[in-house]
Design an enzyme around this catalytic site. Structure first.
Site, PDB file in Angstrom:
ATOM      1  N   ARG A 276      -8.158  -6.951  -9.448  1.00  0.00           N
ATOM      2  CA  ARG A 276      -9.014  -8.122  -9.708  1.00  0.00           C
ATOM      3  C   ARG A 276     -10.435  -7.648 -10.013  1.00  0.00           C
ATOM      4  O   ARG A 276     -10.732  -6.472  -9.865  1.00  0.00           O
ATOM      5  CB  ARG A 276      -9.063  -8.989  -8.453  1.00  0.00           C
ATOM      6  CG  ARG A 276      -9.474  -8.140  -7.247  1.00  0.00           C
ATOM      7  CD  ARG A 276      -9.859  -8.909  -6.025  1.00  0.00           C
ATOM      8  NE  ARG A 276      -9.854  -8.076  -4.838  1.00  0.00           N
ATOM      9  CZ  ARG A 276     -10.827  -7.277  -4.436  1.00  0.00           C
ATOM     10  NH1 ARG A 276     -11.923  -7.162  -5.159  1.00  0.00           N
ATOM     11  NH2 ARG A 276     -10.731  -6.558  -3.329  1.00  0.00           N
TER      12      ARG A 276
ATOM     13  N   ASN B 193      -7.355  -2.250  -6.468  1.00  0.00           N
ATOM     14  CA  ASN B 193      -7.632  -3.681  -6.415  1.00  0.00           C
ATOM     15  C   ASN B 193      -7.401  -4.273  -7.790  1.00  0.00           C
ATOM     16  O   ASN B 193      -8.019  -3.851  -8.764  1.00  0.00           O
ATOM     17  CB  ASN B 193      -9.060  -3.935  -5.956  1.00  0.00           C
ATOM     18  CG  ASN B 193      -9.265  -3.492  -4.522  1.00  0.00           C
ATOM     19  OD1 ASN B 193      -8.376  -3.654  -3.682  1.00  0.00           O
ATOM     20  ND2 ASN B 193     -10.404  -2.901  -4.229  1.00  0.00           N
TER      21      ASN B 193
ATOM     22  N   HIS C  22     -16.689   6.580   0.029  1.00  0.00           N
ATOM     23  CA  HIS C  22     -15.836   5.631  -0.693  1.00  0.00           C
ATOM     24  C   HIS C  22     -16.335   5.603  -2.132  1.00  0.00           C
ATOM     25  O   HIS C  22     -17.444   5.156  -2.401  1.00  0.00           O
ATOM     26  CB  HIS C  22     -15.930   4.246  -0.056  1.00  0.00           C
ATOM     27  CG  HIS C  22     -15.194   3.180  -0.806  1.00  0.00           C
ATOM     28  ND1 HIS C  22     -14.179   2.437  -0.261  1.00  0.00           N
ATOM     29  CD2 HIS C  22     -15.311   2.729  -2.083  1.00  0.00           C
ATOM     30  CE1 HIS C  22     -13.723   1.578  -1.155  1.00  0.00           C
ATOM     31  NE2 HIS C  22     -14.401   1.731  -2.266  1.00  0.00           N
TER      32      HIS C  22
ATOM     33  N   LYS D 132       0.808  -1.219   0.000  1.00  0.00           N
ATOM     34  CA  LYS D 132       0.000   0.000   0.000  1.00  0.00           C
ATOM     35  C   LYS D 132       0.844   1.274   0.000  1.00  0.00           C
ATOM     36  O   LYS D 132       0.493   2.260  -0.645  1.00  0.00           O
ATOM     37  CB  LYS D 132      -0.950   0.002   1.211  1.00  0.00           C
ATOM     38  CG  LYS D 132      -1.874  -1.216   1.282  1.00  0.00           C
ATOM     39  CD  LYS D 132      -2.699  -1.437   0.026  1.00  0.00           C
ATOM     40  CE  LYS D 132      -3.430  -2.775   0.054  1.00  0.00           C
ATOM     41  NZ  LYS D 132      -3.976  -3.163  -1.257  1.00  0.00           N
TER      42      LYS D 132
ATOM     43  N   ARG E 237     -25.398  -6.925  -1.019  1.00  0.00           N
ATOM     44  CA  ARG E 237     -24.718  -8.205  -0.784  1.00  0.00           C
ATOM     45  C   ARG E 237     -25.476  -8.936   0.300  1.00  0.00           C
ATOM     46  O   ARG E 237     -25.453  -8.535   1.471  1.00  0.00           O
ATOM     47  CB  ARG E 237     -23.298  -7.969  -0.284  1.00  0.00           C
ATOM     48  CG  ARG E 237     -22.419  -7.213  -1.234  1.00  0.00           C
ATOM     49  CD  ARG E 237     -21.001  -7.222  -0.688  1.00  0.00           C
ATOM     50  NE  ARG E 237     -20.118  -6.395  -1.484  1.00  0.00           N
ATOM     51  CZ  ARG E 237     -18.797  -6.401  -1.371  1.00  0.00           C
ATOM     52  NH1 ARG E 237     -18.223  -7.185  -0.464  1.00  0.00           N
ATOM     53  NH2 ARG E 237     -18.062  -5.635  -2.130  1.00  0.00           N
TER      54      ARG E 237
END
Lengths: 467, 166, 467, 166
Positions: C292, C290, C209, C117, C338
């Protein structure tokens, strides 16, 4: 003023679809059901459900006094008729009006006008909509018929003015056949619809079925939402629909849409409606207008990102359409397969209990169904059990997506038409977009040529037909 | 474990009427399962799964009270109604149930009244039409299942009549 | 050259999602499974399935030799790692490369760089990406830390360079707390990741975010697909995501997208990736990247009408991206919930057997799940059991749609977080789009203020939590 | 267990009207299921759907042959493998099964060979590494379940060994 409570006078997937739309609008739902549908999903989804009669539709879903009475005791503001049953019954729409219950659809007058195929044709012609060359209304005598045939040329199609579903129709290839065919069509129409009037139209050998979806609010605002191609039919029953049509260019779409919008305005059309056309490769010819939501409305919803049932309800409540014509952009390609509880070989109905059900997910996949595991499909109503709709950026991806969804779609306990759909989806003519309303006849013919006996095309996998 | 021991286990499980029995011992594994409540299958009918209502949401709570108008009424009849010679008159139509021909009139029948075939029991109003509902048996009215002026659905029980003559 | 056969090194809904994408591309699928997953849906959907170990992930899905060996015996061309498990394991990607198996993702070097990071932050800063004011890399001494704090001002966040999931993180409000917090963060990071390095960043009190999705092919073509807002989190686990964000204007989107695309080019990024930013109401600050596919990728798919997993596979096979930046238009609004197999009150995991499952349909509804009736959720893996995604023309319609879908979504046999999601969806701050990453803390706080005991907000309906 | 004993078990299970019966003993596996009433409802429980593997497509046919590598091996055992003192050596890793240390060398063991704990039975190659698989019991190799150079998955039976000494 928005409705507080709406009655859904239907069953199956479309009843669920309407309940979902009401729920998203914060409207309470009342549904009706026959004794055969006590365990049906629409009964379970609605806020209230009222048994209106025994299993036969004529004594329940088609029973006008029972439906109206259910609406009265549940104190609803409006009735959504769905498709089929009472959806195009002008008399029912009139009674709703008389009872001060809003019928979610066009006015009874417009329903009646469009229900009379010969009058509808004349009105549309007057409104500048291209129609097939043919008789001016009902043909009474053989002499009249012969004159029409000489004017427009052979072959011709004789059609019942009260017709639908292929009944009361005859194709005539020679003048000699004409009197017999007229007679046969008249008596078939009389038997089927209680009305023997027939008219004559030019017959197109390999037409495409292309239809235009419109929405018209009660403030004079009319938009079209592009076309659907529904050429894949079996005995006038649509099996697979798509939007857009591969043969419709943006210019043709604008032109056809403008014609449909103008005609809708001219006849005072309100709510959702569909103008069906035949396309002979060069020109469109008006066939008929359906004054209701259609089974295949989801393909339009997918490509224009709209909710047609929501729009119907809002329009009926006096609201304006939520978008304007320039907002309507057809993006990507959508295909719908109508999955029927039928033997994919013999088309014999296959009612029964669903012992397993797996609905695939992923991007661009929509499945509208009233099935659930453990549900028993009653033998009284039509065999449509699920609509599988896919959407992708391109037609070839949509086809690949539909194939993988159908191959992964497990319905156990009944036979379904999924193997048939998989066969269509990999047929070279379908893949190339070479379609006509005779596609299925050629398909069946080719199959019986190439593969005798009851074998399936090798890659048509029997996904769900094994109980 | 040898065959003899396995057999003994099987007999014991059977005798004790267990629904399921599982035994694992190292490499050895035994599992027995009994079908206590087979689903009722009527001859010539497809297998029917328990018609329990699908639990979709708490709407259930609301609508089951409505959908159950007809279906729940029968199972909740009182002790004294559970008789073999009891005849239930159900509503032949959807509508509103009235016990009297007009708001000020006396009810057509009361609990305890004796009726003959053809005796008017009530009115079900549908679409402004007053439909008189006659009795189809002779007997004594033992229960009236619906309150006056309440909506009724098709097939909903209205009256229980003990068949007979006074 | 397109792959003939791909191995999916994952389980659950994402394994199914990848299998579906492969099927649409005509690629054979091989899936791996642990002994606990013999009945899992991904095992049943794949063309071939190989058991690679006992239930614990460390011995199966995280077992690099077992996965590689499975890939070798099944002779696959490529491995799709999904998310989690080996998806951001640079070592695994290297071994794939060494074994001549294409890893569907960026290069091992890029994975390693973005996995550190502090280095990632430095590289992004150099590439012109705005980062939070903070230390230049790892902070070794208290003196250094104090100097950083004096330069950037309080409060600050101490973060582990190997971090993730909130571990090794400390917020510091006063200089006095600094030495203790550094010590605590270091030892927590050491314990959690085997690496104690920490760095310091300015702490934003109520950030949003917001993340940007990019796609980069191996021919130098990079596009961004707009943003997702994922502010609704609980303990750094996202619960609900949407696209677009209500605070991102088209101008901001273009600017942020251009920054992301430029940075991706600069670091030689390939395949799908996400740059996560904090937004303080005025400016965006890079947090991490990220490398992925992400759990929440479907909200982007819905609004831009793309298939990101398909794109990943095509890119890995050397194909160009199927569209250009101007083709990327965000249409309408999408939300994902989710659904976890957890008690919605205590968040205790709720594994068990699914006794009933009803998935609602209708327009703009997508459900990605590996559940089926009769399936037993094993207790070994994460609790995500279904992703419900909705799409509509407007955010308010999308919220109404999500509510009706969750209310109609029946999962019996386990407890799920559906009641929690229904609570969020009707929260006035959520409805108004007033979000921050602390939304759930305020939400829980307000609930415990207003409603003591374990009662739910009155309209949070316990749809599926009753077994 | 020999055929006679298996028959006895079958008769007993039938007689006792069990719905399901499973027995595993080492390599031996017996499963009996009655088809009459597949849905079981236990008191106080919601209706449970049979946890039968989901039949999604005809892929089933293909992949079951692969997933079943391990599970199907047992039911298809030969008569002589159905013994109570049989020990099965399974593959501890995914890889390729080799019976010999090199293509030209003799196999590590043949059927009929006697082995001791630690005797190398085969190699499973994974990621270019040759993993020697030793026997963990003493006994006689009665069956080799996998052909040379075939892929094996985790847990797949490789050898059946009748435990004992010559």
């Amino acid at each position: 003023m928005m409705f507080k409570r709406v009655l859904i006078a239907n069953r199956g997937e479309i009843a669920c679809r309407i309940i979902w739309a009401c729920q998203e609008l914060g409207i309470e739902t009342v549904t009706v059901f026959s004794e055969a549908d006590r365990d049906a999903l629409h009964v379970q989804l609605a806020d209230q459900a009222i048994c209106i009669g025994p299993p036969p539709a004529s004594q329940s879903y088609l029973n006008v006094p029972a439906v109206i009475s259910a609406a009265e005791i549940s104190d609803v503001d409006a009735i959504h008729p769905g498709y089929g049953f009472l959806a195009e019954n002008a008399h029912f729409a009139e009674i709703c009006e008389a009872c001060n219950i809003k019928f979610i659809g066009p006015s009874p007058e417009v329903i009646r006008l469009m229900g009379d195929k010969a009058r509808a044709r004349a009105v549309m012609k007057a409104a500048g909509v291209p129609v097939l060359p043919g008789s001016d209304g009902i043909v009474e005598t053989d002499e009249e018929a012969r004159a029409v045939v000489r004017r427009i040329g052979l072959p011709v199609m004789i059609k019942a003015t009260a017709g639908g579903g292929g009944r009361g129709m005859r194709i005539v290839h020679t003048e000699a056949e004409l009197p017999g065919a007229l007679e046969a069509a008249r008596s078939e129409a009389q038997a089927a619809f209680g009305e023997g009037g027939v008219y004559i139209e030019k017959y197109i050998e390999e037409p495409r079925h292309i239809e235009v979806q419109i929405l018209a609010d009660e403030r004079g605002h009319v938009v079209h939402l592009g076309e659907r191609e529904c050429s894949i039919q079996r005995r006038h029953q649509k099996l697979l629909e798509e939007s857009p049509s591969v043969v419709v260019t943006p210019e043709m779409r604008d032109e056809l849409g403008a014609i449909a919008v103008r005609a809708a305005r001219q006849i005072g059309y309100t709510n959702a409606g569909t103008m069906e056309f035949l396309f002979d490769g060069e020109q469109f010819y008006f066939m008929e207008m359906n004054t209701r939501i259609q089974v295949e409305h989801p393909v339009t919803e997918m490509v224009v990102n709209a909710d047609l049932v929501r729009a119907q309800i809002l329009i009926a409540a006096g609201e304006p359409i939520e978008f304007d014509q320039p907002d309507v952009v057809l993006a990507g390609h959508a295909i719908e397969c109508r999955i029927n509880a039928e033997d994919p070989e013999t088309f014999a109905p296959s009612p029964g209990t669903i012992t397993a059900l797996t609905i695939p997910g992923g991007p661009g996949v929509r499945v509208d169904t009233a099935l659930y595991p453990g549900y028993t499909i009653p033998p009284y109503y039509d065999s449509l059990v699920a609509k599988v709709i896919v959407h992708a950026r391109r037609r070839d991806i949509a086809i690949a997506r539909m194939r993988r969804v159908l191959e992964g779609f497990a319905i156990q306990g009944i036979k379904t038409t999924i193997p048939l759909h998989l066969g269509i989806l990999q047929h070279p003519d379908f893949v190339a977009g070479r379609l006509s309303t005779h596609f299925m006849e050629h398909y069946a013919h080719r199959r019986s040529d190439v593969e005798p006996a009851a074998s399936q095309p090798s890659s048509v996998r029997s996904v769900s037909s094994e109980a | 474990m040898d065959l003899k021991e396995i057999k003994q286990l099987i007999r014991l499980v059977d005798e004790k009427k267990f629904a399921e029995f599982e035994l694992e011992q190292g490499d050895f594994r035994l599992r027995i399962k009994r079908n206590e409540a087979p689903i009722i299958q009527r001859a010539g009918e497809p297998l029917t799964v328990e018609p329990e209502p699908l639990p979709t949401s708490d709407n259930d709570a609301e609508h089951s009270s409505s959908t159950a108008v007809a279906s729940a009424a029968a199972p909740t009849v009182d002790e004294d109604v559970v008789e073999t010679d009891l005849h239930v008159v159900t509503s032949p139509i959807v509508g509103t149930f009235y016990r009297a021909p007009s708001p000020t009139a006396d009810p057509f029948v009361q609990e305890g009244d004796w009726v003959e075939p053809g005796t008017i029991l009530c009115i079900v109003e549908a679409m402004k039409i007053m439909n008189e509902i006659p009795s189809d048996v002779a007997g004594q009215v033992v229960e009236i299942h619906v309150e006056n002026a309440q909506p009724v659905e098709y097939g909903q029980p209205l009256f229980s009549i003990r068949v007979g003559r006074p």
